[in-house]
Design a protein around this motif. Structure first.
Motif, short mmCIF file in Angstrom:
data_model
loop_
_atom_site.label_atom_id
_atom_site.label_comp_id
_atom_site.label_asym_id
_atom_site.label_seq_id
_atom_site.Cartn_x
_atom_site.Cartn_y
_atom_site.Cartn_z
N GLU A 328 67.10 5.64 10.47
CA GLU A 328 67.22 7.04 10.90
C GLU A 328 66.33 7.32 12.11
OE1 GLU A 328 65.31 10.04 8.46
OE2 GLU A 328 67.04 11.36 8.68
N PHE A 329 65.14 6.73 12.12
CA PHE A 329 64.22 6.87 13.26
C PHE A 329 64.88 6.33 14.53
CE2 PHE A 329 60.93 4.74 15.87
CZ PHE A 329 60.16 5.84 16.23
N ALA A 330 65.54 5.17 14.42
CA ALA A 330 66.23 4.59 15.59
C ALA A 330 67.40 5.45 16.03
CB ALA A 330 66.70 3.18 15.27
N LEU A 331 68.15 5.99 15.06
CA LEU A 331 69.29 6.85 15.38
C LEU A 331 68.84 8.15 16.05
CD1 LEU A 331 71.45 6.45 12.12
CD2 LEU A 331 71.76 5.27 14.30
N ASP A 332 67.68 8.65 15.64
CA ASP A 332 67.15 9.88 16.22
C ASP A 332 66.54 9.67 17.61
OD1 ASP A 332 67.87 11.48 14.10
OD2 ASP A 332 65.92 11.33 13.08
N ASN A 333 66.24 8.41 17.94
CA ASN A 333 65.60 8.10 19.22
C ASN A 333 66.36 7.00 19.96
OD1 ASN A 333 62.82 9.65 19.05
ND2 ASN A 333 63.14 8.71 17.04
N PRO A 334 67.66 7.23 20.24
CA PRO A 334 68.49 6.18 20.83
C PRO A 334 68.11 5.79 22.24
CG PRO A 334 69.66 8.27 20.82
CD PRO A 334 68.42 8.48 20.02
N LYS A 335 67.34 6.64 22.92
CA LYS A 335 66.91 6.29 24.28
C LYS A 335 65.68 5.39 24.27
CE LYS A 335 68.84 10.50 26.33
NZ LYS A 335 68.57 11.72 27.13
#
Length: 699
Positions: A328-335
């Motif tokens: 979820e952390f990666a999905l929330d910070n895709p940049k």
């Protein structure tokens, strides 16, 4: 309601399927022979020429007895046996059987001296079968390598590798569990000199097939080496365009200037230890503000132009509930995040002598990971969306064909055993954050079969690119792709990854600039790769995996498989002792003590500010307590403390001795009284006390 463009793309997909049928038939006529590229003395392999290790079950393989190995290693370390026995004898080796039992895949083995050993390899038989069925086969056999690959049964035999690991030092600024190298606990320092570093990097490029490897500087903590920046700089100089650091991030978090200096030296990726969301989720690492450290490290590294790969060591019952939160952390910070590396725990280093009870409770496999991802995020079907990472080798084979025989390096190829590593690709819209597994809208299994046919024809760049384009279009379902995703985006992604057409998406070579980095980052679509890499330990060791290793260690004694170095017979222990830099006492006298963050000590950060998106609920969660509720130790340190508590009291000891005396006298009819070695026990107690004082002093 689907947009009109989706229907247009569906029509293109159907048309591409028709053209493919004609193309495929023509492609079989008088296929070209494979060429021998500059980077190999052997020709590229056709798909049908690739070999495979024994797969399926039940099957037999060569493994190790955990107890025999520890005993044999100690004899070498004590000087009772010469290290040459590892080259000439099958030290500690026993047969093992991989089979289905109670709906799981297990490894069973029996040592004639130490008895039966058993461990779980997968909790899902269909998943295990799927991984092995889609494995495309081994890479070109390693050659021109006799000086560097000569380690008896542990010798790497196949492939060009993908990540060369170089341990710059065994010193570390943390003292955490688990630790596969037992950092700060071995009583001596092993640190590569500048000449050692240059030598192992120079040696690596002599092996063929010549490998376009990522070089990963590791440790200990690699940033503690005085040669860290010089090593990064030299690796780029000799041709490695993907230079990495496996780091806990402390130095990068403390200093934006250091992160910038590393980027300027040529650091491309930081493999950042990252065990969960929030300080509580990282508390087993024994640093009070470790999550704050990670966030600052990500901020500083990304601003400097370094890409971040969070590396999550998963221990069942300790942080397996963090799998979904990290994704979820990666999905929330895709940049910021486009790669996650989950690593199920390997019981080695500090955990090598783990009790069977704790091992059973903490064992976590690749199949656990696939199911936890689905259960905790709702993303990914285990047998549809997960593939062995070696599955990608079909596509890198295609890139080798496209780039032709004059290329100086081969493509980076992950040709490891299907039981070693897995991956799932997720396409994320950076603007809307919509995320869909790539294999939900792209039939990966059929695509790989189509591309293998293109590779086998070896028609050259134009027809190979045409074949890939047709294969992508015919296996693409626009209605299952993200809302704003187009087939042109898919083509661009493949071209950007493999550099097939020569279009400039921003350089990745040694002369890349911040402008190149920003250009590559400007892509609307984030191809998030979620990987699982499961390193072996003595309880599930399989030599068929070792000989296909793609992440060898570069050492003063040649290049050694990751698992053979850290587990297996334990080449790490032996080589570091052989090439010891100094005893800990001598090192401290000459260099002083380095700071170690342990026992809840916090890292002094100049700022805790960051621009990352966090789930406040996940951050606030307490640490996982599954093992506490079961009364099972979470790590080796707790296990040892528990064992001490279970030691008998003096009264119990005297009672036991009296019972032993009576048993010998009345039952065994022995008349000589046993000698009670009280002094020896006291001596052992004193040595233990001294050891504890030394340990506290180091921490």
């Amino acid at each position: 309601m689907h947009a009109p463009m989706k229907y247009v793309e569906k029509g293109l997909s159907i048309a591409a399927n028709g053209v493919w049928q004609v193309f495929s038939v023509a492609n079989k006529i008088r296929q070209n022979p494979s060429f021998t590229p500059r980077w190999s003395d052997k020709p590229l392999l056709k798909s049908y020429e690739k070999t495979k290790p024994p797969l399926g079950w039940p099957r037999q393989t060569d493994s190790l007895c955990p107890t025999c190995v520890r005993e044999a290693r100690q004899e070498i370390l004590d000087g009772k046996k010469d290290v040459s026995v590892l080259l000439n004898e099958k030290v500690g080796e026993i047969k093992a059987t991989i089979r289905e039992k109670d709906g799981k895949i297990v490894m069973e083995k029996d040592c004639p001296v130490h008895g039966h050993f058993e461990d779980v390899m997968a909790i899902d038989t269909a998943f295990f079968k799927h991984l092995e069925e889609v494995f495309p086969g081994r890479d070109i056999r390693a050659h021109n390598d006799s000086k560097l690959h000569n380690h008896g049964s542990s010798t790497v035999l196949h492939g060009r590798g993908s990540v060369l690991t170089v341990d710059l030092t065994n010193r570390c600024n943390m003292m955490c569990d688990p630790c596969f190298m037992d950092a700060n606990q071995v009583g001596f320092v092993h640190e590569l000199s500048w000449e050692d570093i240059k030598q192992v990097l120079d040696n690596a490029i002599t092996i063929k097939p010549r490998r376009q490897m990522s070089v990963q500087f590791s440790g200990g903590e690699p940033t503690m080496s005085p040669f860290f920046l010089d090593a990064v700089r030299y690796a780029r100089k000799v041709g490695y365009n993907s230079v990495q650091a496996a780091t806990n991030g402390i130095e990068f978090a403390k200093s934006p200037e250091f992160a910038k200096a590393a980027a300027e030296a040529g650091l491309r990726y930081a493999y950042l230890q990252f065990d969960g969301i929030g300080n509580a989720a990282n508390s087993h690492r024994r640093v009070g503000n470790l999550f704050d450290v990670k966030l600052r490290a990500i901020e500083n590294l990304h601003d400097a132009g370094v890409d971040i790969v969070p590396v999550i060591t998963i221990v069942n019952g300790v942080n397996n509930e963090q799998v979904g939160r990290v994704i979820e952390f990666a999905l929330d910070n895709p940049k910021r995040i486009n790669f996650l590396s989950f690593q199920p725990v390997s019981f080695t280093g500090r955990d090598e002598e783990i009790t069977p009870e704790r091992r059973a409770a903490q064992r976590y496999t690749l199949s656990h990971l696939a199911h936890d991802v689905k259960k905790q995020t709702g993303i990914g079907e285990p047998t549809r969306d997960w593939f062995p990472i070696s599955f990608m080798s079909t596509f890198t084979d295609w890139a080798d064909v496209v780039h032709g025989p004059d290329r100086e390096w081969g493509q980076l190829t992950c040709g490891c055993h299907p039981n070693c590593g897995i991956g799932m690709a997720v396409m994320i819209d950076k603007e809307t954050k919509e995320a869909v597994p790539v294999t939900a809208f792209l039939k990966a299994d059929q695509l790989a079969k189509d591309v293998a046919k293109v590779n086998d024809a070896a028609r050259g760049r134009f027809l190979s690119v045409t074949g890939m384009a047709l294969a992508l279009m015919r296996n693409y379902d626009p209605f299952k792709a993200p809302t704003h995703f187009r087939i042109a985006d898919l083509m661009k992604k493949f071209d950007k990854t493999f550099g097939a057409t020569g279009k400039d998406y921003g350089k990745v070579s040694g002369d890349r600039t911040m402008a190149d980095i920003e250009r590559r980052r400007s892509d609307r679509w984030n191809f998030l790769f979620i990987a699982g890499m499961w390193f072996q330990d003595l309880f599930n060791y399989d030599f068929r995996r070792t000989e296909m290793c793609i992440i060898p260690y570069a050492t003063q004694q040649g290049e050694i498989s990751f698992c053979a170095y850290n587990t297996g017979i334990g080449w790490r222990n032996i080589i570091e002792k052989m090439h010891m830099t100094a005893t800990l006492t001598k090192w401290y006298e000459e260099h002083g003590r380095h700071e170690i963050f342990a026992g809840g000590k916090e890292v002094n950060l100049s700022s805790k500010e960051h621009s990352l998106v966090l789930n406040a609920e996940a951050v606030a969660k307490g640490k996982q307590t599954d093992l506490d509720e079961l009364g099972i130790a979470k790590n080796a340190r707790e296990e040892k403390l528990a064992a001490r508590k279970k030691q008998p009291t003096p009264e119990e000891t005297r009672h036991n001795q009296e019972m032993e005396r009576l048993y010998r006298k009345e039952v065994l009819k022995e008349h000589a009284e046993p000698v009670l070695q009280i002094q020896g026990l006291g001596g052992a107690k004193k040595k233990q006390d001294v050891a504890e004082v030394v340990h506290k002093d180091v921490v």
